[in-house]
Design a protein around this motif. Structure first.
Motif, PDB file in Angstrom:
ATOM      1  N   PRO A  48      52.535 -44.395  29.338  1.00 21.54           N
ATOM      2  CA  PRO A  48      52.912 -45.399  30.333  1.00 21.54           C
ATOM      3  C   PRO A  48      53.282 -46.720  29.667  1.00 21.54           C
ATOM      4  CG  PRO A  48      50.939 -44.233  31.011  1.00 21.54           C
ATOM      5  CD  PRO A  48      51.205 -43.813  29.609  1.00 21.54           C
ATOM      6  N   ILE A  49      54.332 -47.355  30.152  1.00 22.63           N
ATOM      7  CA  ILE A  49      54.796 -48.601  29.542  1.00 22.63           C
ATOM      8  C   ILE A  49      53.742 -49.691  29.673  1.00 22.63           C
ATOM      9  CG2 ILE A  49      56.553 -50.412  29.672  1.00 22.63           C
ATOM     10  CD1 ILE A  49      58.596 -48.352  30.392  1.00 22.63           C
ATOM     11  N   ALA A  50      52.959 -49.662  30.735  1.00 21.35           N
ATOM     12  CA  ALA A  50      51.895 -50.661  30.892  1.00 21.35           C
ATOM     13  C   ALA A  50      50.883 -50.544  29.752  1.00 21.35           C
ATOM     14  CB  ALA A  50      51.215 -50.492  32.243  1.00 21.35           C
ATOM     15  N   ASP A  51      50.483 -49.303  29.428  1.00 24.65           N
ATOM     16  CA  ASP A  51      49.544 -49.092  28.322  1.00 24.65           C
ATOM     17  C   ASP A  51      50.200 -49.449  26.982  1.00 24.65           C
ATOM     18  OD1 ASP A  51      47.814 -48.197  30.248  1.00 24.65           O
ATOM     19  OD2 ASP A  51      48.076 -46.062  29.780  1.00 24.65           O
ATOM     20  N   LEU A  52      51.483 -49.086  26.861  1.00 23.60           N
ATOM     21  CA  LEU A  52      52.214 -49.378  25.633  1.00 23.60           C
ATOM     22  C   LEU A  52      52.277 -50.882  25.384  1.00 23.60           C
ATOM     23  CD1 LEU A  52      53.960 -48.385  23.264  1.00 23.60           C
ATOM     24  CD2 LEU A  52      55.931 -48.396  24.800  1.00 23.60           C
ATOM     25  N   ALA A  53      52.551 -51.669  26.426  1.00 19.58           N
ATOM     26  CA  ALA A  53      52.627 -53.118  26.287  1.00 19.58           C
ATOM     27  C   ALA A  53      51.296 -53.688  25.804  1.00 19.58           C
ATOM     28  CB  ALA A  53      53.029 -53.755  27.610  1.00 19.58           C
ATOM     29  N   THR A  54      50.184 -53.153  26.325  1.00 21.33           N
ATOM     30  CA  THR A  54      48.862 -53.635  25.912  1.00 21.33           C
ATOM     31  C   THR A  54      48.611 -53.356  24.434  1.00 21.33           C
ATOM     32  OG1 THR A  54      47.978 -53.289  28.134  1.00 21.33           O
ATOM     33  CG2 THR A  54      46.387 -53.428  26.331  1.00 21.33           C
ATOM     34  N   GLU A  55      48.961 -52.156  23.976  1.00 21.43           N
ATOM     35  CA  GLU A  55      48.736 -51.815  22.574  1.00 21.43           C
ATOM     36  C   GLU A  55      49.666 -52.596  21.646  1.00 21.43           C
ATOM     37  OE1 GLU A  55      48.087 -47.900  21.273  1.00 21.43           O
ATOM     38  OE2 GLU A  55      47.335 -47.162  23.205  1.00 21.43           O
ATOM     39  N   VAL A  56      50.913 -52.782  22.066  1.00 23.18           N
ATOM     40  CA  VAL A  56      51.853 -53.568  21.259  1.00 23.18           C
ATOM     41  C   VAL A  56      51.338 -55.003  21.102  1.00 23.18           C
ATOM     42  CG1 VAL A  56      54.162 -54.598  21.214  1.00 23.18           C
ATOM     43  CG2 VAL A  56      53.892 -52.175  21.758  1.00 23.18           C
ATOM     44  N   ALA A  57      50.865 -55.585  22.191  1.00 17.65           N
ATOM     45  CA  ALA A  57      50.343 -56.950  22.137  1.00 17.65           C
ATOM     46  C   ALA A  57      49.133 -57.036  21.223  1.00 17.65           C
ATOM     47  CB  ALA A  57      49.985 -57.420  23.548  1.00 17.65           C
ATOM     48  N   ALA A  58      48.260 -56.025  21.268  1.00 20.27           N
ATOM     49  CA  ALA A  58      47.067 -56.030  20.424  1.00 20.27           C
ATOM     50  C   ALA A  58      47.426 -55.952  18.945  1.00 20.27           C
ATOM     51  CB  ALA A  58      46.157 -54.862  20.816  1.00 20.27           C
ATOM     52  N   VAL A  59      48.407 -55.116  18.611  1.00 21.47           N
ATOM     53  CA  VAL A  59      48.828 -54.996  17.205  1.00 21.47           C
ATOM     54  C   VAL A  59      49.458 -56.294  16.725  1.00 21.47           C
ATOM     55  CG1 VAL A  59      50.403 -53.817  15.629  1.00 21.47           C
ATOM     56  CG2 VAL A  59      49.103 -52.491  17.306  1.00 21.47           C
ATOM     57  N   GLU A  60      50.327 -56.870  17.529  1.00 20.53           N
ATOM     58  CA  GLU A  60      51.025 -58.087  17.121  1.00 20.53           C
ATOM     59  C   GLU A  60      50.083 -59.272  16.975  1.00 20.53           C
ATOM     60  OE1 GLU A  60      55.480 -57.173  18.947  1.00 20.53           O
ATOM     61  OE2 GLU A  60      54.093 -58.473  20.069  1.00 20.53           O
ATOM     62  N   ARG A  61      49.052 -59.336  17.803  1.00 23.27           N
ATOM     63  CA  ARG A  61      48.099 -60.439  17.742  1.00 23.27           C
ATOM     64  C   ARG A  61      46.947 -60.160  16.788  1.00 23.27           C
ATOM     65  NH1 ARG A  61      47.109 -64.264  22.796  1.00 23.27           N
ATOM     66  NH2 ARG A  61      49.278 -64.771  23.285  1.00 23.27           N
ATOM     67  N   GLY A  62      46.839 -58.916  16.356  1.00 22.87           N
ATOM     68  CA  GLY A  62      45.770 -58.575  15.439  1.00 22.87           C
ATOM     69  C   GLY A  62      44.398 -58.598  16.053  1.00 22.87           C
ATOM     70  N   THR A  63      44.298 -58.368  17.362  1.00 22.89           N
ATOM     71  CA  THR A  63      43.018 -58.367  18.062  1.00 22.89           C
ATOM     72  C   THR A  63      43.096 -57.407  19.239  1.00 22.89           C
ATOM     73  OG1 THR A  63      41.446 -59.694  19.365  1.00 22.89           O
ATOM     74  CG2 THR A  63      43.764 -60.360  19.419  1.00 22.89           C
ATOM     75  N   PRO A  64      42.002 -56.686  19.532  1.00 20.71           N
ATOM     76  CA  PRO A  64      42.035 -55.743  20.662  1.00 20.71           C
ATOM     77  C   PRO A  64      41.954 -56.421  22.026  1.00 20.71           C
ATOM     78  CG  PRO A  64      39.872 -55.742  19.653  1.00 20.71           C
ATOM     79  CD  PRO A  64      40.744 -56.595  18.782  1.00 20.71           C
ATOM     80  N   VAL A  66      43.522 -59.060  24.483  1.00 19.29           N
ATOM     81  CA  VAL A  66      44.743 -59.835  24.738  1.00 19.29           C
ATOM     82  C   VAL A  66      44.748 -60.250  26.207  1.00 19.29           C
ATOM     83  CG1 VAL A  66      47.259 -59.842  24.631  1.00 19.29           C
ATOM     84  CG2 VAL A  66      45.948 -58.487  22.980  1.00 19.29           C
ATOM     85  N   PRO A  67      45.085 -61.498  26.524  1.00 21.05           N
ATOM     86  CA  PRO A  67      45.116 -61.938  27.930  1.00 21.05           C
ATOM     87  C   PRO A  67      46.043 -61.060  28.772  1.00 21.05           C
ATOM     88  CG  PRO A  67      45.285 -63.812  26.441  1.00 21.05           C
ATOM     89  CD  PRO A  67      45.391 -62.586  25.589  1.00 21.05           C
ATOM     90  N   ASP A  68      45.632 -60.775  29.982  1.00 19.39           N
ATOM     91  CA  ASP A  68      46.424 -59.943  30.883  1.00 19.39           C
ATOM     92  C   ASP A  68      47.813 -60.524  31.112  1.00 19.39           C
ATOM     93  OD1 ASP A  68      44.343 -58.188  31.132  1.00 19.39           O
ATOM     94  OD2 ASP A  68      43.590 -59.031  33.017  1.00 19.39           O
ATOM     95  N   ALA A  69      47.889 -61.847  31.216  1.00 22.87           N
ATOM     96  CA  ALA A  69      49.182 -62.486  31.477  1.00 22.87           C
ATOM     97  C   ALA A  69      50.169 -62.200  30.352  1.00 22.87           C
ATOM     98  CB  ALA A  69      48.996 -63.995  31.656  1.00 22.87           C
ATOM     99  N   HIS A  70      49.684 -62.215  29.120  1.00 19.69           N
ATOM    100  CA  HIS A  70      50.561 -61.927  27.978  1.00 19.69           C
ATOM    101  C   HIS A  70      51.037 -60.480  28.044  1.00 19.69           C
ATOM    102  CE1 HIS A  70      52.173 -62.245  23.909  1.00 19.69           C
ATOM    103  NE2 HIS A  70      51.617 -61.066  23.666  1.00 19.69           N
ATOM    104  N   CYS A  71      50.131 -59.557  28.338  1.00 21.25           N
ATOM    105  CA  CYS A  71      50.508 -58.147  28.423  1.00 21.25           C
ATOM    106  C   CYS A  71      51.530 -57.913  29.528  1.00 21.25           C
ATOM    107  CB  CYS A  71      49.269 -57.293  28.670  1.00 21.25           C
ATOM    108  SG  CYS A  71      48.102 -57.268  27.284  1.00 21.25           S
ATOM    109  N   GLU A  72      51.373 -58.597  30.635  1.00 21.02           N
ATOM    110  CA  GLU A  72      52.313 -58.440  31.748  1.00 21.02           C
ATOM    111  C   GLU A  72      53.703 -58.942  31.376  1.00 21.02           C
ATOM    112  OE1 GLU A  72      50.447 -60.467  34.948  1.00 21.02           O
ATOM    113  OE2 GLU A  72      48.886 -58.946  35.252  1.00 21.02           O
TER     114      GLU A  72
END
Length: 441
Positions: A48-64, A66-72
């Motif tokens: 799911p793209i929603a899950d993908l966005a969360t994982e991409v944000a976590a990798v880019e920020r280097g932390t598991p 990540v604020p919901d607003a950023h993921c959205e």
């Protein structure tokens, strides 16, 4: 014009990976267990793209976390920008649209490229000596195949090169001509303009090339950190990197004046003659291509006489013979001196109006069949070049170098003119009757 398959794959991969979000997206999908497609599966399991966005944000920020607003925000960008681009390129497959759209990797051939696999193990570039922004600009620059050719052509040159000459070299590498001299002037100008206004600025922004628009010259940045990034040097920049690395002393050399391409020398000399300024410096040239181009320039500039002393046939190729023939057709007195019967017979056959002789002495003391050889070129007693070349036994490649100068007061031209001038004045032309005695060369 269609691209070779390997070049098309390389530029496609650079385009796909040019954006940092797309790099991370592909890395996340590839690293999911069982996600990478195989020969028996057209695509990996969908995510799911929603899950993908969360994982991409976590990798880019280097932390598991990540604020919901950023993921959205990232999810929206993936849906409307990056996923469509990757689907169009055939790298992603998208499930039927619904409340929770999902994507999966396809078995696209760029994912089998070793350098792409290496890049996706470190999509944020934390382990490479290149800034993230520079890495992105580099991949953006390498999306166009001509820029790869520009890097390779510059890597084959020593020092800076005039953009006009670079254009001719690029066209030869692209198969538009057999040699720079065969490139039409209008075609050379058109490509030089494109290089100056589009290709070189992009490569300069990536840190791969130094480009001075005012002087109209460009050079490869051989000290750039890119050459220490294995996946770059072994992947999209492999051909250029091989040339950079083949010169093991390039980076250790002290700073010196770059070798000046022949065409630039000719232009500078014309300007100096117009302004009454003597050219007193000599230039060194390295590489068979640079030496050949300078020889073409000198021969093409001869108006009255052209002299060649060639002890061996190693460097007397078809291009040299064409230059001699063209000069003779223009009414230039052509003189060729050689101890080699093969050279003398070849010149007599190719250029019947040339004056050919066996000299009593030879400026180069190498035997005719030695692996080293050289020749002297003098045009109108105003432009000269001394060439040396080496070729190992059994090796058909020639490693050539030369020293050249222009202008009657030039030190090299003066020496050659002093040595040959009196003897040239005593040589009969090809049509004169002689008694068969050796000529005073």
């Amino acid at each position: 014009m269609s691209l070779p398959p390997f070049l098309e794959l390389t530029t496609t991969a650079a385009d796909v990976l040019a954006d940092p979000h797309r790099r991370t997206l592909l890395a996340v999908l590839r690293d999911r267990e069982g996600q990478t497609p195989t020969a028996t599966t057209a695509a990996g399991p969908a995510m799911p793209i929603a899950d993908l966005a969360t994982e991409v944000a976590a990798v880019e920020r280097g932390t598991p976390i990540v604020p919901d607003a950023h993921c959205e925000r990232l999810q929206i960008e993936l849906i409307h920008r990056h996923v469509p681009r990757l689907v169009d390129r055939g790298v992603l497959s998208r499930d039927a649209d619904g409340d929770d759209p999902a994507v999966s990797l396809t078995a696209h051939p760029i994912l089998d490229l070793e350098w792409v696999e290496s890049l996706l193990t470190d999509p944020t570039g934390d382990d490479v000596p290149v800034a993230a922004e520079t890495l992105t600009r580099t991949l953006e620059a390498l999306r166009e195949p001509r820029r790869l050719t520009v890097c390779t052509e510059l890597a084959s040159r020593d020092g800076s090169i005039a953009v006009d000459d670079l254009a001719a070299g690029v066209l030869v590498r692209e198969g538009e001509a057999d040699r720079p001299a065969d490139v039409a002037g209008s075609q050379r100008t058109a490509v030089a303009t494109e290089l100056a206004h589009k290709q070189l600025p992009a490569l300069a922004a990536a840190g791969l090339v130094a480009h001075d628009d005012e002087s109209g010259r460009a050079a490869l940045e051989t000290d750039a950190p890119h050459w220490d990034v294995d996946w770059l040097a072994d992947g999209p920049l492999a051909e250029a990197a091989a040339l950079v690395r083949s010169d093991s002393t390039r980076r250790a050399r002290p700073e010196r004046e770059p070798s000046v391409p022949a065409r630039t020398i000719a232009r500078d000399s014309d300007e100096n003659r117009r302004t009454g300024t003597d050219v007193e410096s000599c230039w060194t040239l390295e590489g068979e291509a640079n030496v050949a181009e300078r020889g073409n320039e000198i021969a093409a500039g001869a108006d009255e006489e052209l002299f060649v002393m060639a002890p061996s046939a190693v460097l007397l190729g078809s291009t040299c013979l064409e230059n001699l023939r063209d000069a003779a057709d223009r009414g230039v007195d052509v003189y060729v001196a050689s101890r080699s019967p093969r050279v003398r017979d070849t010149v007599r056959s190719a250029v019947p109006t040339a004056t050919v002789c066996e000299p009593r002495f030879d400026w180069f003391s190498f035997p005719v069949d030695a692996p080293q050889c050289g020749y002297v070129l003098l045009a109108d007693r105003e432009a000269a070049m001394l060439v040396t070349a080496e070729c190992e036994v059994g090796d058909e490649s020639v490693r050539a170098g030369a020293i050249t100068g222009e202008g009657r007061e030039n030190a090299l031209v003066s020496v050659v003119r002093t040595q040959l001038g009196p003897r040239l004045d005593r040589l009969p032309t090809a049509g004169d009757e002689t008694d068969g005695t050796p000529l005073p060369m």
